[in-house]
Write a protein that holds these residues in place. Structure first.
Motif, PDB file in Angstrom:
ATOM      1  N   THR A 148       8.550  27.414 -53.590  1.00  0.00           N
ATOM      2  CA  THR A 148       8.903  28.746 -53.089  1.00  0.00           C
ATOM      3  C   THR A 148       7.710  29.691 -53.171  1.00  0.00           C
ATOM      4  O   THR A 148       7.454  30.470 -52.244  1.00  0.00           O
ATOM      5  CB  THR A 148      10.086  29.313 -53.899  1.00  0.00           C
ATOM      6  OG1 THR A 148      11.190  28.410 -53.790  1.00  0.00           O
ATOM      7  CG2 THR A 148      10.491  30.688 -53.399  1.00  0.00           C
ATOM      8  N   ALA A 149       6.953  29.609 -54.269  1.00  0.00           N
ATOM      9  CA  ALA A 149       5.789  30.485 -54.442  1.00  0.00           C
ATOM     10  C   ALA A 149       4.682  30.168 -53.435  1.00  0.00           C
ATOM     11  O   ALA A 149       3.892  31.053 -53.078  1.00  0.00           O
ATOM     12  CB  ALA A 149       5.254  30.369 -55.862  1.00  0.00           C
ATOM     13  N   LEU A 150       4.635  28.926 -52.964  1.00  0.00           N
ATOM     14  CA  LEU A 150       3.598  28.551 -51.991  1.00  0.00           C
ATOM     15  C   LEU A 150       3.881  29.080 -50.591  1.00  0.00           C
ATOM     16  O   LEU A 150       2.958  29.228 -49.784  1.00  0.00           O
ATOM     17  CB  LEU A 150       3.459  27.023 -51.941  1.00  0.00           C
ATOM     18  CG  LEU A 150       2.818  26.352 -53.147  1.00  0.00           C
ATOM     19  CD1 LEU A 150       2.946  24.836 -53.034  1.00  0.00           C
ATOM     20  CD2 LEU A 150       1.355  26.755 -53.289  1.00  0.00           C
ATOM     21  N   VAL A 151       5.151  29.380 -50.295  1.00  0.00           N
ATOM     22  CA  VAL A 151       5.524  29.788 -48.930  1.00  0.00           C
ATOM     23  C   VAL A 151       4.781  31.041 -48.472  1.00  0.00           C
ATOM     24  O   VAL A 151       4.157  31.042 -47.396  1.00  0.00           O
ATOM     25  CB  VAL A 151       7.052  29.958 -48.795  1.00  0.00           C
ATOM     26  CG1 VAL A 151       7.418  30.578 -47.456  1.00  0.00           C
ATOM     27  CG2 VAL A 151       7.748  28.606 -48.958  1.00  0.00           C
ATOM     28  N   PRO A 152       4.811  32.162 -49.229  1.00  0.00           N
ATOM     29  CA  PRO A 152       4.092  33.351 -48.739  1.00  0.00           C
ATOM     30  C   PRO A 152       2.582  33.137 -48.632  1.00  0.00           C
ATOM     31  O   PRO A 152       1.927  33.768 -47.796  1.00  0.00           O
ATOM     32  CB  PRO A 152       4.427  34.436 -49.777  1.00  0.00           C
ATOM     33  CG  PRO A 152       4.870  33.707 -50.988  1.00  0.00           C
ATOM     34  CD  PRO A 152       5.507  32.444 -50.503  1.00  0.00           C
ATOM     35  N   LEU A 153       2.029  32.248 -49.431  1.00  0.00           N
ATOM     36  CA  LEU A 153       0.601  31.972 -49.355  1.00  0.00           C
ATOM     37  C   LEU A 153       0.267  31.266 -48.042  1.00  0.00           C
ATOM     38  O   LEU A 153      -0.710  31.602 -47.374  1.00  0.00           O
ATOM     39  CB  LEU A 153       0.163  31.112 -50.546  1.00  0.00           C
ATOM     40  CG  LEU A 153       0.478  31.682 -51.925  1.00  0.00           C
ATOM     41  CD1 LEU A 153      -0.014  30.740 -53.015  1.00  0.00           C
ATOM     42  CD2 LEU A 153      -0.130  33.054 -52.102  1.00  0.00           C
ATOM     43  N   ALA A 154       1.080  30.287 -47.674  1.00  0.00           N
ATOM     44  CA  ALA A 154       0.856  29.576 -46.411  1.00  0.00           C
ATOM     45  C   ALA A 154       1.085  30.491 -45.215  1.00  0.00           C
ATOM     46  O   ALA A 154       0.300  30.489 -44.262  1.00  0.00           O
ATOM     47  CB  ALA A 154       1.775  28.356 -46.333  1.00  0.00           C
ATOM     48  N   LEU A 155       2.144  31.311 -45.278  1.00  0.00           N
ATOM     49  CA  LEU A 155       2.460  32.193 -44.148  1.00  0.00           C
ATOM     50  C   LEU A 155       1.400  33.260 -43.933  1.00  0.00           C
ATOM     51  O   LEU A 155       1.173  33.699 -42.799  1.00  0.00           O
ATOM     52  CB  LEU A 155       3.828  32.857 -44.362  1.00  0.00           C
ATOM     53  CG  LEU A 155       5.044  31.932 -44.314  1.00  0.00           C
ATOM     54  CD1 LEU A 155       6.321  32.707 -44.576  1.00  0.00           C
ATOM     55  CD2 LEU A 155       5.127  31.213 -42.960  1.00  0.00           C
ATOM     56  N   SER A 156       0.751  33.699 -45.015  1.00  0.00           N
ATOM     57  CA  SER A 156      -0.264  34.753 -44.900  1.00  0.00           C
ATOM     58  C   SER A 156      -1.664  34.193 -44.713  1.00  0.00           C
ATOM     59  O   SER A 156      -2.644  34.937 -44.731  1.00  0.00           O
ATOM     60  CB  SER A 156      -0.237  35.651 -46.143  1.00  0.00           C
ATOM     61  OG  SER A 156      -0.564  34.916 -47.308  1.00  0.00           O
ATOM     62  N   SER A 157      -1.776  32.890 -44.510  1.00  0.00           N
ATOM     63  CA  SER A 157      -3.083  32.253 -44.391  1.00  0.00           C
ATOM     64  C   SER A 157      -3.838  32.592 -43.096  1.00  0.00           C
ATOM     65  O   SER A 157      -5.047  32.768 -43.125  1.00  0.00           O
ATOM     66  CB  SER A 157      -2.924  30.742 -44.518  1.00  0.00           C
ATOM     67  OG  SER A 157      -4.173  30.113 -44.479  1.00  0.00           O
ATOM     68  N   PRO A 158      -3.161  32.696 -41.937  1.00  0.00           N
ATOM     69  CA  PRO A 158      -3.900  32.988 -40.704  1.00  0.00           C
ATOM     70  C   PRO A 158      -4.682  34.306 -40.786  1.00  0.00           C
ATOM     71  O   PRO A 158      -4.238  35.266 -41.421  1.00  0.00           O
ATOM     72  CB  PRO A 158      -2.794  33.079 -39.636  1.00  0.00           C
ATOM     73  CG  PRO A 158      -1.671  32.279 -40.195  1.00  0.00           C
ATOM     74  CD  PRO A 158      -1.728  32.478 -41.670  1.00  0.00           C
TER      75      PRO A 158
END
Length: 194
Positions: free
Chosen positions: A116-126
């Motif tokens: 769950t904690a990885l989701v915002p990191l991946a989504l904000s990567s671009p």
């Protein structure tokens, strides 16, 4: 460029190998169990490698390590998502049962928290979202990577056992990466050239 394209191909190779093993029937006995274990193993490898790229850049001065960090980090997230998907498929996507399993088994709860904690990191990567958030907010958000990967490691070690060589090696690598990060933050505060 070409180097990034080559790296994308390399990080996709484990997924292609898993797909081939599933399709050719070489993991016929408990295929989803085997794929859950293999995808989790690669998720952990890429997550740990992603955290080591910063110290490697600092130690060598080679900017290529920094350029690879986004691709490697997203590979870690991809294999984490694949790990969850295959695990859920193993139990027929029975939502109620999966929630009960997570609630009943500590290592699953820790793993779910890490994912769950990885989701915002991946989504904000671009880059577009990076710019939209602003540098300061983006950097604060991405501090989540340390507790997320730490929790992923705890899940991984609880599932595989703390005595396996790779588990121990990855734990040592994470301690080094976390220690390096803390040392750099401390040196910035006191104005050291580190």
């Amino acid at each position: 460029g070409l180097a990034r394209a080559a790296l994308v191909v390399v990080v996709c190779l484990p997924a292609l190998a898993m797909a081939a093993a599933y399709l050719d029937g070489s993991i016929r006995a408990s295929p989803f169990r085997a794929l859950t274990q293999e995808s989790g193993l690669w998720a952990m490898r890429f997550l740990v490698l992603g955290l080591l790229l910063g110290p490697l850049r600092d130690l060598t001065g080679w900017a290529g390590f920094a350029r690879a960090r986004q691709t490697v980090g997203l590979a870690g997230f991809f294999y984490t998502a694949l790990h969850l998907l295959v695990w859920a498929r193993q139990y027929g996507f029975e939502g109620g049962f999966l929630v009960e399993e997570i609630a009943a088994r500590r290592y699953l709860a820790v793993g779910a928290g890490a994912a769950t904690a990885l989701v915002p990191l991946a989504l904000s990567s671009p880059a577009r979202l990076h710019r939209a958030l602003g540098e300061r907010a983006w950097r604060r958000l991405h501090l989540l990577i340390h507790p997320a990967v730490g929790a992923a490691y705890v899940h991984y070690a609880m599932a595989r056992g703390f005595t396996r060589t790779e588990v121990v090696a990855q734990g040592a690598a994470l301690l080094f990466a976390f220690g390096w990060r803390l040392a750099r933050r401390g040196s910035r505060r006191v104005g050291s050239p580190l």
